[in-house]
Design an enzyme around this catalytic site. Sequence first.
Site, PDB file in Angstrom:
ATOM      1  N   LYS A  54       0.839  -1.206   0.000  1.00 36.58           N
ATOM      2  CA  LYS A  54       0.000   0.000   0.000  1.00 36.58           C
ATOM      3  C   LYS A  54       0.875   1.257   0.000  1.00 36.58           C
ATOM      4  O   LYS A  54       0.583   2.223  -0.704  1.00 36.58           O
ATOM      5  CB  LYS A  54      -0.940  -0.021   1.215  1.00 36.58           C
ATOM      6  CG  LYS A  54      -2.054  -1.051   1.081  1.00 36.58           C
ATOM      7  CD  LYS A  54      -2.769  -1.319   2.406  1.00 36.58           C
ATOM      8  CE  LYS A  54      -3.714  -2.505   2.291  1.00 36.58           C
ATOM      9  NZ  LYS A  54      -4.253  -2.931   3.607  1.00 36.58           N
ATOM     10  N   GLN A 111      -4.445  -1.288   9.935  1.00 35.84           N
ATOM     11  CA  GLN A 111      -4.238  -2.580   9.264  1.00 35.84           C
ATOM     12  C   GLN A 111      -4.807  -3.714  10.115  1.00 35.84           C
ATOM     13  O   GLN A 111      -4.454  -3.873  11.279  1.00 35.84           O
ATOM     14  CB  GLN A 111      -2.737  -2.795   8.997  1.00 35.84           C
ATOM     15  CG  GLN A 111      -2.420  -4.111   8.294  1.00 35.84           C
ATOM     16  CD  GLN A 111      -3.042  -4.223   6.897  1.00 35.84           C
ATOM     17  OE1 GLN A 111      -3.047  -3.267   6.116  1.00 35.84           O
ATOM     18  NE2 GLN A 111      -3.590  -5.391   6.576  1.00 35.84           N
ATOM     19  N   ASP A 124     -10.489   3.489   4.297  1.00 37.33           N
ATOM     20  CA  ASP A 124     -10.671   2.048   4.132  1.00 37.33           C
ATOM     21  C   ASP A 124     -12.173   1.703   4.138  1.00 37.33           C
ATOM     22  O   ASP A 124     -12.563   0.587   3.804  1.00 37.33           O
ATOM     23  CB  ASP A 124      -9.957   1.322   5.285  1.00 37.33           C
ATOM     24  CG  ASP A 124      -9.430  -0.041   4.886  1.00 37.33           C
ATOM     25  OD1 ASP A 124      -9.351  -0.312   3.674  1.00 37.33           O
ATOM     26  OD2 ASP A 124      -9.111  -0.833   5.792  1.00 37.33           O
TER      27      ASP A 124
END
Length: 295
Positions: free
Chosen positions: A64, A108, A131
């Site tokens: 990412k 994460q 996200d």
Amino acid sequence: MESLPRTVVPGTTALLLDGKAVAQHIRETLRARVAALRQREIVPCLAVMLVGDDPASHTYVRTKAKACESVGIRSIVQHYPASVSQTTLEAQIDAWNADPQVHGVLIQHPVPPPLDESALLRRLDPRKDVDGITPTSLGALLTGDPAFGACTPLGIIALLDAYDIPIEGKHAVVVGRSVILGKPMALMLLNRNATVTLCHSRTRDLASFTRQADILVAAVGKPEFITGEMVKPGAVVIDAGYNRVEGRTGDVGDVDFASTAGLASAITPVPGGVGPMTVAMLLQNTVLAAEQQQA
Ligand code: NAP
């Protein structure tokens, strides 16, 4: 989408849904948007919280961060040991929420227990939830309020759109009901006027549902779980799965490509299908967050 490769899977009539190529095209459009922001001295920035030593998480975060760099987004990776306190993590979220230089925040998954990942997500400012998985963002999918979409299902919709695959009026069957993938996928398809069936591990006679699918999304986490006999001829088959299988190199999808591609009208490969689209959506959401926060 112009100049999109329309490759057919060799030996079949199935269109290969090339997520890598679509993601590349999206990244090019994002580069231009980032350049426009940078001209106004705004540098889009994604902050990533990484807790513990899960090797897969470290790899995802590296991917990412590299992807951010490729389009001119700044990324900050804050790595904590699994022994970190919840208070420290919450203070970091608060700091990022308040920092005008940080436009998007990604926590994460998984944050190792006993740390409370849900509490961290609830604390995150939804305007920075690039996200798309805080309760506010997911709730907005139900109500139709604006919010960032969860990246993997958002990427799947973008992939279908890139190939002009109609969604409205189709019977979409999603296998898997996780909060980050299956559930928001079902809602996004519903919001696009598909008729949606959501299946899970307690579904009885799963194949009787999957065989009805015009659009079949596999989000199960079991290698090659969906086989040809579970697929209706002419179906669009989307494989969101990434599984490590001992003795095999690379990732293995949730769909048995060999027995399925010959039946499908279109199918995603693994790798090179849904994965690159997920990353592209994270970048897209981050650029959008920067544009919105600086508007
Ligand atoms: P997850 O949280 O483990 O959820 C799996 C879902 O599959 C659950 O809802 C489970 O049902 C269902 N399931 C399990 N066994 C089943 C069975 N025998 N029949 C029907 N349904 C069954 O996994 P996830 O996070 O959604 O991920 C799914 C897959 O997508 C994994 O391979 C993951 O690596 C991949 N993934 C890819 C990306 C990407 O960027 N491409 C992103 C995220 C995930 P219950 O709810 O009843 O347990």
